[in-house]
Design an enzyme around this catalytic site. Structure first.
Site, PDB file in Angstrom:
ATOM      1  N   GLY A  37       2.567 -46.216  44.814  1.00 44.70           N
ATOM      2  CA  GLY A  37       3.308 -44.961  44.850  1.00 44.70           C
ATOM      3  C   GLY A  37       4.451 -44.975  43.853  1.00 44.70           C
ATOM      4  O   GLY A  37       4.715 -45.987  43.200  1.00 44.70           O
ATOM      5  N   GLY A  55       8.538 -44.107  42.278  1.00 46.40           N
ATOM      6  CA  GLY A  55       9.956 -44.073  42.592  1.00 46.40           C
ATOM      7  C   GLY A  55      10.580 -45.370  43.070  1.00 46.40           C
ATOM      8  O   GLY A  55       9.985 -46.449  42.997  1.00 46.40           O
ATOM      9  N   CYS A 106       1.504 -52.658  44.691  1.00 46.23           N
ATOM     10  CA  CYS A 106       2.512 -51.928  43.921  1.00 46.23           C
ATOM     11  C   CYS A 106       3.705 -51.524  44.805  1.00 46.23           C
ATOM     12  O   CYS A 106       4.435 -52.382  45.264  1.00 46.23           O
ATOM     13  CB  CYS A 106       1.867 -50.737  43.224  1.00 46.23           C
ATOM     14  SG  CYS A 106       2.908 -49.995  41.954  1.00 46.23           S
ATOM     15  N   LEU A 107       3.907 -50.237  45.061  1.00 44.41           N
ATOM     16  CA  LEU A 107       5.014 -49.823  45.921  1.00 44.41           C
ATOM     17  C   LEU A 107       4.850 -50.424  47.314  1.00 44.41           C
ATOM     18  O   LEU A 107       5.837 -50.788  47.964  1.00 44.41           O
ATOM     19  CB  LEU A 107       5.095 -48.300  46.000  1.00 44.41           C
ATOM     20  CG  LEU A 107       6.279 -47.742  46.821  1.00 44.41           C
ATOM     21  CD1 LEU A 107       7.605 -48.072  46.158  1.00 44.41           C
ATOM     22  CD2 LEU A 107       6.140 -46.244  47.031  1.00 44.41           C
ATOM     23  N   ASN A 156       1.632 -50.789  36.620  1.00 48.58           N
ATOM     24  CA  ASN A 156       2.374 -49.533  36.502  1.00 48.58           C
ATOM     25  C   ASN A 156       3.525 -49.558  37.486  1.00 48.58           C
ATOM     26  O   ASN A 156       3.394 -49.128  38.627  1.00 48.58           O
ATOM     27  CB  ASN A 156       1.465 -48.333  36.773  1.00 48.58           C
ATOM     28  CG  ASN A 156       2.250 -47.031  36.839  1.00 48.58           C
ATOM     29  OD1 ASN A 156       3.374 -46.955  36.344  1.00 48.58           O
ATOM     30  ND2 ASN A 156       1.680 -46.021  37.465  1.00 48.58           N
ATOM     31  N   PHE A 175      10.135 -50.777  39.076  1.00 45.53           N
ATOM     32  CA  PHE A 175      11.005 -51.567  39.943  1.00 45.53           C
ATOM     33  C   PHE A 175      10.316 -52.881  40.263  1.00 45.53           C
ATOM     34  O   PHE A 175       9.090 -53.006  40.134  1.00 45.53           O
ATOM     35  CB  PHE A 175      11.324 -50.801  41.232  1.00 45.53           C
ATOM     36  CG  PHE A 175      12.208 -49.604  41.023  1.00 45.53           C
ATOM     37  CD1 PHE A 175      13.579 -49.680  41.253  1.00 45.53           C
ATOM     38  CD2 PHE A 175      11.670 -48.394  40.589  1.00 45.53           C
ATOM     39  CE1 PHE A 175      14.396 -48.579  41.050  1.00 45.53           C
ATOM     40  CE2 PHE A 175      12.483 -47.288  40.384  1.00 45.53           C
ATOM     41  CZ  PHE A 175      13.850 -47.378  40.616  1.00 45.53           C
ATOM     42  N   HIS A 178      -2.235 -53.905  39.950  1.00 48.17           N
ATOM     43  CA  HIS A 178      -3.291 -53.044  40.492  1.00 48.17           C
ATOM     44  C   HIS A 178      -4.665 -53.712  40.413  1.00 48.17           C
ATOM     45  O   HIS A 178      -5.379 -53.553  39.409  1.00 48.17           O
ATOM     46  CB  HIS A 178      -3.320 -51.707  39.742  1.00 48.17           C
ATOM     47  CG  HIS A 178      -2.161 -50.831  40.069  1.00 48.17           C
ATOM     48  ND1 HIS A 178      -2.222 -49.853  41.050  1.00 48.17           N
ATOM     49  CD2 HIS A 178      -0.903 -50.793  39.583  1.00 48.17           C
ATOM     50  CE1 HIS A 178      -1.039 -49.243  41.135  1.00 48.17           C
ATOM     51  NE2 HIS A 178      -0.225 -49.796  40.261  1.00 48.17           N
ATOM     52  N   GLU A 199      -7.273 -52.827  41.833  1.00 54.71           N
ATOM     53  CA  GLU A 199      -8.337 -51.815  41.820  1.00 54.71           C
ATOM     54  C   GLU A 199      -8.617 -51.288  40.422  1.00 54.71           C
ATOM     55  O   GLU A 199      -9.554 -50.503  40.226  1.00 54.71           O
ATOM     56  CB  GLU A 199      -7.961 -50.650  42.742  1.00 54.71           C
ATOM     57  CG  GLU A 199      -7.018 -49.619  42.161  1.00 54.71           C
ATOM     58  CD  GLU A 199      -5.563 -50.059  42.091  1.00 54.71           C
ATOM     59  OE1 GLU A 199      -4.726 -49.301  41.565  1.00 54.71           O
ATOM     60  OE2 GLU A 199      -5.257 -51.173  42.565  1.00 54.71           O
TER      61      GLU A 199
END
Length: 376
Positions: free
Chosen positions: A228, A230, A255-256, A297, A300, A340, A342
């Site tokens: 996700g 932000g 990731c997030l 990607n 943070f 990632h 995937e």
């Protein structure tokens, strides 16, 4: 029609429009992938970002309906050196410029993307305004708008991309569904759901604000924490939920999802200077020493030292800058990675992680069955 991208530091690049007309704000970043622009455009992790592709020719194989990673284009703007206006591929259904216009997304070409990328590497990811119009504009006003934008730090973007209600992933994969998985949607990519389904999982996707109690009411064999956009520290409700889920069911985060799991374990995160975005990032598996080429990607990152007393261990390390790329805690039945596995786009070196998740769920089911037999 002219196109402009104005940065908060006063730098302005001028080119030609090839997408929708209009104006949008976002954080300007670069992606080093040679292909996969359609997957990049539709990745929810790019919400509120203006993506610059370093590959000089983009759009040469067109757009098709099979390779999208969400229901729409997610980027705020798209910047390329040259946009191909005559795609050539048997799967192509439309051109890149048509796709951007249909989704009302601004695209700019004839930009010196090498210069823009070098500028981002030196100055860091910057707040920006992307604009295309057929009349004279004030570059100074565009710069002021870029400065005035709030930026990504401290902003919860998950609420902009998560699903509005729970749904079951409608899979075309045949075969027995042996495992039940609840996927917390922080901006999930479709290929994650495709892979889980292919491996025998019946996947229930739930909104990011779903409570731990509701998630456990589905009686899942495992819980997936999605990618996700932000700042992870701003998604406090998800962190609280994950805290309640730890130890209850096997957990796998990407990731997030990895960042939120780390925060739930007591860690901290920080913003990288210009982030990791592309499909050629080397990551070392600390368990077996194997180097994987990965798709990434994120802007943070988890502070490795902040997890030193958590009980979790660092499972993967980025070989470019030694940052945290994964953690594991077998006793709590959890693991996560920053990159990632995937792909879509990118290499498939890390696809084994989904199989590890399946193994973890299988072991948990076996242990529970054995415990029931002992009790009886």
């Amino acid at each position: 029609m002219k196109g402009y991208i104005a940065l908060e530091d006063g730098t302005v690049f001028e080119g030609e429009s090839f997408g929708a007309a209009g104006e949008a704000v976002g954080e300007v970043v670069f992606n080093t992938s040679l292909s996969g622009y359609q997957e990049v455009l539709t990745d929810p992790s790019y919400s509120s970002q203006i993506v610059t592709m370093t590959n000089p020719l983009i759009g040469n194989y067109g757009i098709n309906e099979d390779d999208i990673e969400s229901s729409k284009i997610q980027v705020s703007g798209f910047v390329v050196k040259e946009a191909c206006s005559y795609p050539s591929n048997f799967t192509s259904q439309k051109s890149l410029s048509e796709y951007l216009r249909e989704n009302n997304v601004i695209g700019i070409e004839d930009i010196d993307t090498r210069a823009l990328t070098r500028h981002i590497r030196e100055k860091g990811a910057l707040k920006a305004v992307i604009c295309s119009c057929d009349s004279e504009i004030s570059k100074e006003k565009l710069v002021e708008k870029a400065k005035a934008w709030k930026g990504l730090k401290g902003t919860d973007l998950v609420k902009e991309v998560t699903c509005s209600k729970a749904y079951s992933w409608d899979s075309t994969e045949v075969g027995e569904k042996k495992y039940s998985v609840v996927a917390l949607d922080f901006g999930v990519k479709y290929n994650i759901l495709r892979i889980l389904s292919k491996l025998g999982c019946q996947v229930k996707v739930v909104p990011a604000h779903t409570s731990a109690e509701e998630i456990l009411s589905y009686n899942p064999d495992g819980i997936f924490l999605s990618n996700g956009p932000g700042d992870p520290s701003a998604v406090t409700y998800a962190i609280d939920t994950i805290k309640e889920l730890i130890g209850k069911r096997p957990l796998f985060g990407i990731c997030l999802g990895h960042q939120l799991l780390s925060l739930a374990l007591g860690g901290t995160t920080y913003k990288l200077k210009f982030g990791h975005r592309g499909s050629n990032h080397p990551v070392k598996n600390n368990g077996n020493g194997v180097v994987e080429i990965t798709s990434q990607n994120h802007g943070f990152c988890v502070d490795t030292q902040s997890l030193s007393s958590s009980g979790a261990t660092l499972s993967h390390t980025n070989l470019n800058d030694q940052t945290c790329e994964g953690l594991t805690w077998p006793q709590k039945k959890l693991f996560s990675v920053q990159y990632h596995p995937e792909a879509s786009p990118g290499p498939h070196d890390s696809g084994y992680l989904f199989e590890d998740f399946i193994t973890m769920m299988e072991e948990q089911k076996h242990a529970e069955t054995k415990q029931k037999q002992v009790q009886h």
